[in-house]
Design a protein around this motif. Structure first.
Motif, PDB file in Angstrom:
ATOM      1  N   THR A 178       5.379   3.390   1.703  1.00  0.00           N
ATOM      2  CA  THR A 178       4.856   2.102   1.255  1.00  0.00           C
ATOM      3  C   THR A 178       4.827   1.148   2.444  1.00  0.00           C
ATOM      4  OG1 THR A 178       5.744   2.451  -0.956  1.00  0.00           O
ATOM      5  CG2 THR A 178       5.161   0.188  -0.362  1.00  0.00           C
ATOM      6  N   PHE A 179       3.647   0.598   2.698  1.00  0.00           N
ATOM      7  CA  PHE A 179       3.447  -0.357   3.784  1.00  0.00           C
ATOM      8  C   PHE A 179       3.301  -1.754   3.193  1.00  0.00           C
ATOM      9  CE2 PHE A 179       1.642   3.643   5.213  1.00  0.00           C
ATOM     10  CZ  PHE A 179       2.106   3.771   6.502  1.00  0.00           C
ATOM     11  N   VAL A 180       4.017  -2.714   3.754  1.00  0.00           N
ATOM     12  CA  VAL A 180       3.835  -4.117   3.403  1.00  0.00           C
ATOM     13  C   VAL A 180       3.295  -4.790   4.662  1.00  0.00           C
ATOM     14  CG1 VAL A 180       4.926  -6.254   2.648  1.00  0.00           C
ATOM     15  CG2 VAL A 180       5.706  -4.059   1.726  1.00  0.00           C
ATOM     16  N   ILE A 188       8.064  -0.938   6.206  1.00  0.00           N
ATOM     17  CA  ILE A 188       7.570   0.389   5.877  1.00  0.00           C
ATOM     18  C   ILE A 188       8.719   1.120   5.208  1.00  0.00           C
ATOM     19  CG2 ILE A 188       6.638   2.561   6.747  1.00  0.00           C
ATOM     20  CD1 ILE A 188       5.686   0.940   9.208  1.00  0.00           C
ATOM     21  N   GLY A 189       8.490   1.553   3.982  1.00  0.00           N
ATOM     22  CA  GLY A 189       9.514   2.287   3.242  1.00  0.00           C
ATOM     23  C   GLY A 189       9.074   3.711   3.005  1.00  0.00           C
ATOM     24  N   GLU A 190       9.994   4.656   3.188  1.00  0.00           N
ATOM     25  CA  GLU A 190       9.707   6.062   2.955  1.00  0.00           C
ATOM     26  C   GLU A 190      10.659   6.588   1.897  1.00  0.00           C
ATOM     27  OE1 GLU A 190       9.701   8.510   6.438  1.00  0.00           O
ATOM     28  OE2 GLU A 190       8.691   6.999   7.638  1.00  0.00           O
ATOM     29  N   ILE A 232       0.865  -1.176   0.000  1.00  0.00           N
ATOM     30  CA  ILE A 232       0.000   0.000   0.000  1.00  0.00           C
ATOM     31  C   ILE A 232       0.905   1.230   0.000  1.00  0.00           C
ATOM     32  CG2 ILE A 232      -1.710   1.312   1.312  1.00  0.00           C
ATOM     33  CD1 ILE A 232      -2.667  -1.380   2.484  1.00  0.00           C
ATOM     34  N   SER A 233       0.848   2.023  -1.075  1.00  0.00           N
ATOM     35  CA  SER A 233       1.660   3.235  -1.187  1.00  0.00           C
ATOM     36  C   SER A 233       0.774   4.460  -1.057  1.00  0.00           C
ATOM     37  CB  SER A 233       2.401   3.274  -2.524  1.00  0.00           C
ATOM     38  OG  SER A 233       3.354   2.239  -2.578  1.00  0.00           O
ATOM     39  N   LEU A 234       1.206   5.389  -0.210  1.00  0.00           N
ATOM     40  CA  LEU A 234       0.444   6.601   0.057  1.00  0.00           C
ATOM     41  C   LEU A 234       1.366   7.812   0.023  1.00  0.00           C
ATOM     42  CD1 LEU A 234      -1.488   5.200   3.124  1.00  0.00           C
ATOM     43  CD2 LEU A 234      -2.480   5.678   0.898  1.00  0.00           C
ATOM     44  N   THR A 235       0.823   8.947  -0.377  1.00  0.00           N
ATOM     45  CA  THR A 235       1.558  10.196  -0.333  1.00  0.00           C
ATOM     46  C   THR A 235       1.267  10.886   0.988  1.00  0.00           C
ATOM     47  OG1 THR A 235       1.357  10.439  -2.723  1.00  0.00           O
ATOM     48  CG2 THR A 235       1.928  12.404  -1.490  1.00  0.00           C
ATOM     49  N   MET A 252     -10.174 -10.561  -0.069  1.00  0.00           N
ATOM     50  CA  MET A 252      -8.998  -9.696  -0.133  1.00  0.00           C
ATOM     51  C   MET A 252      -9.242  -8.354  -0.831  1.00  0.00           C
ATOM     52  SD  MET A 252      -6.062  -9.156   1.021  1.00  0.00           S
ATOM     53  CE  MET A 252      -5.617 -10.709   1.738  1.00  0.00           C
ATOM     54  N   PRO A 253      -9.990  -8.272  -1.922  1.00  0.00           N
ATOM     55  CA  PRO A 253     -10.205  -6.937  -2.515  1.00  0.00           C
ATOM     56  C   PRO A 253     -10.868  -5.958  -1.537  1.00  0.00           C
ATOM     57  CG  PRO A 253     -10.799  -8.626  -4.091  1.00  0.00           C
ATOM     58  CD  PRO A 253     -10.540  -9.328  -2.784  1.00  0.00           C
ATOM     59  N   ARG A 254     -11.866  -6.413  -0.814  1.00  0.00           N
ATOM     60  CA  ARG A 254     -12.523  -5.550   0.178  1.00  0.00           C
ATOM     61  C   ARG A 254     -11.605  -5.272   1.366  1.00  0.00           C
ATOM     62  NH1 ARG A 254     -17.729  -7.560   2.256  1.00  0.00           N
ATOM     63  NH2 ARG A 254     -17.870  -5.471   3.114  1.00  0.00           N
ATOM     64  N   LEU A 255     -10.827  -6.271   1.766  1.00  0.00           N
ATOM     65  CA  LEU A 255      -9.876  -6.069   2.861  1.00  0.00           C
ATOM     66  C   LEU A 255      -8.813  -5.044   2.482  1.00  0.00           C
ATOM     67  CD1 LEU A 255      -9.420  -9.750   4.061  1.00  0.00           C
ATOM     68  CD2 LEU A 255     -10.485  -7.892   5.338  1.00  0.00           C
ATOM     69  N   TYR A 256      -8.311  -5.147   1.255  1.00  0.00           N
ATOM     70  CA  TYR A 256      -7.301  -4.192   0.777  1.00  0.00           C
ATOM     71  C   TYR A 256      -7.870  -2.776   0.800  1.00  0.00           C
ATOM     72  CZ  TYR A 256      -3.688  -2.014  -2.049  1.00  0.00           C
ATOM     73  OH  TYR A 256      -2.679  -1.189  -2.483  1.00  0.00           O
ATOM     74  N   ASP A 257      -9.085  -2.606   0.303  1.00  0.00           N
ATOM     75  CA  ASP A 257      -9.714  -1.283   0.310  1.00  0.00           C
ATOM     76  C   ASP A 257      -9.865  -0.753   1.734  1.00  0.00           C
ATOM     77  OD1 ASP A 257      -9.902  -1.279  -2.428  1.00  0.00           O
ATOM     78  OD2 ASP A 257     -12.024  -1.821  -2.485  1.00  0.00           O
ATOM     79  N   ALA A 258     -10.268  -1.612   2.666  1.00  0.00           N
ATOM     80  CA  ALA A 258     -10.439  -1.190   4.055  1.00  0.00           C
ATOM     81  C   ALA A 258      -9.100  -0.777   4.668  1.00  0.00           C
ATOM     82  CB  ALA A 258     -11.070  -2.319   4.874  1.00  0.00           C
ATOM     83  N   LEU A 259      -8.052  -1.572   4.416  1.00  0.00           N
ATOM     84  CA  LEU A 259      -6.730  -1.245   4.948  1.00  0.00           C
ATOM     85  C   LEU A 259      -6.191   0.038   4.329  1.00  0.00           C
ATOM     86  CD1 LEU A 259      -5.203  -4.834   4.944  1.00  0.00           C
ATOM     87  CD2 LEU A 259      -5.873  -3.507   6.955  1.00  0.00           C
ATOM     88  N   PHE A 260      -6.375   0.172   3.020  1.00  0.00           N
ATOM     89  CA  PHE A 260      -5.908   1.361   2.304  1.00  0.00           C
ATOM     90  C   PHE A 260      -6.575   2.618   2.851  1.00  0.00           C
ATOM     91  CE2 PHE A 260      -5.852   4.569  -0.951  1.00  0.00           C
ATOM     92  CZ  PHE A 260      -4.599   4.447  -1.541  1.00  0.00           C
ATOM     93  N   SER A 261      -7.899   2.585   2.975  1.00  0.00           N
ATOM     94  CA  SER A 261      -8.609   3.780   3.432  1.00  0.00           C
ATOM     95  C   SER A 261      -8.269   4.116   4.886  1.00  0.00           C
ATOM     96  CB  SER A 261     -10.114   3.632   3.244  1.00  0.00           C
ATOM     97  OG  SER A 261     -10.618   2.571   4.022  1.00  0.00           O
ATOM     98  N   GLU A 262      -8.084   3.106   5.719  1.00  0.00           N
ATOM     99  CA  GLU A 262      -7.714   3.364   7.114  1.00  0.00           C
ATOM    100  C   GLU A 262      -6.326   3.986   7.197  1.00  0.00           C
ATOM    101  OE1 GLU A 262      -8.702   3.932  10.783  1.00  0.00           O
ATOM    102  OE2 GLU A 262     -10.061   2.732   9.569  1.00  0.00           O
ATOM    103  N   LEU A 263      -5.363   3.425   6.469  1.00  0.00           N
ATOM    104  CA  LEU A 263      -4.012   3.985   6.479  1.00  0.00           C
ATOM    105  C   LEU A 263      -3.981   5.385   5.873  1.00  0.00           C
ATOM    106  CD1 LEU A 263      -1.716   0.945   5.604  1.00  0.00           C
ATOM    107  CD2 LEU A 263      -1.675   2.315   7.691  1.00  0.00           C
TER     108      LEU A 263
END
Length: 134
Positions: free
Chosen positions: A54-56, A129-131, A39-42, A74-85
């Motif tokens: 980037t979170f693994v 976690i990579g920055e 999961i990569s976020l700005t 997993m698709p719904r789980l990924y969306d939930a994790l992404f939105s929470e992060l």
């Protein structure tokens, strides 16, 4: 040092030969863990893009639950994790941290329980976690 070596071994998918007592507690259940796509976020601070994080993650499935049941969601789980992060990364944490990992883990477990069903997931492990600055 031992936990750093174990983390690197786990990251690259190799087998670690270590007694159970030497394995840090969060890594003891990884045989029941499902790896989540990165999961990569700005990170935006004061109106400017500051860095990309980037979170693994791994989702640890309960021994009473089939991993296939969780993988099917997993698709719904990924969306939930992404939105929470994404929501947590948007906050200004003390000491310039990107996110408070303990707080994030508790919030993400609650979201995952809602999607996967109560008790189906027993833990979420931050594998790495990579920055990268912008």
């Amino acid at each position: 040092m031992r936990s750093l070596i174990f983390s690197l071994v786990t990251l690259f998918g190799l087998t670690c030969i270590a007694p159970a007592s030497a394995v840090p507690e969060p890594f003891r259940n990884l045989d029941r863990a499902i790896r989540v796509d990165p999961i990569s976020l700005t990170v935006i601070r004061r109106g400017h893009n500051e860095k990309i994080v980037t979170f693994v993650l791994r989702i640890v499935v309960s021994p009473n639950t089939s991993a296939e049941v969780v993988k099917a969601k997993m698709p719904r789980l990924y969306d939930a994790l992404f939105s929470e992060l994404a929501g947590l990364v948007g906050l200004n944490w003390p000491d310039g941290r990107v996110v408070d990992l303990d707080f994030a883990r508790v919030r993400m477990l609650a979201r995952v329980a809602h999607v996967a069903g109560p008790g189906n997931v027993i833990d979420i492990v931050f594998e790495s976690i990579g920055e990268r600055g912008l």
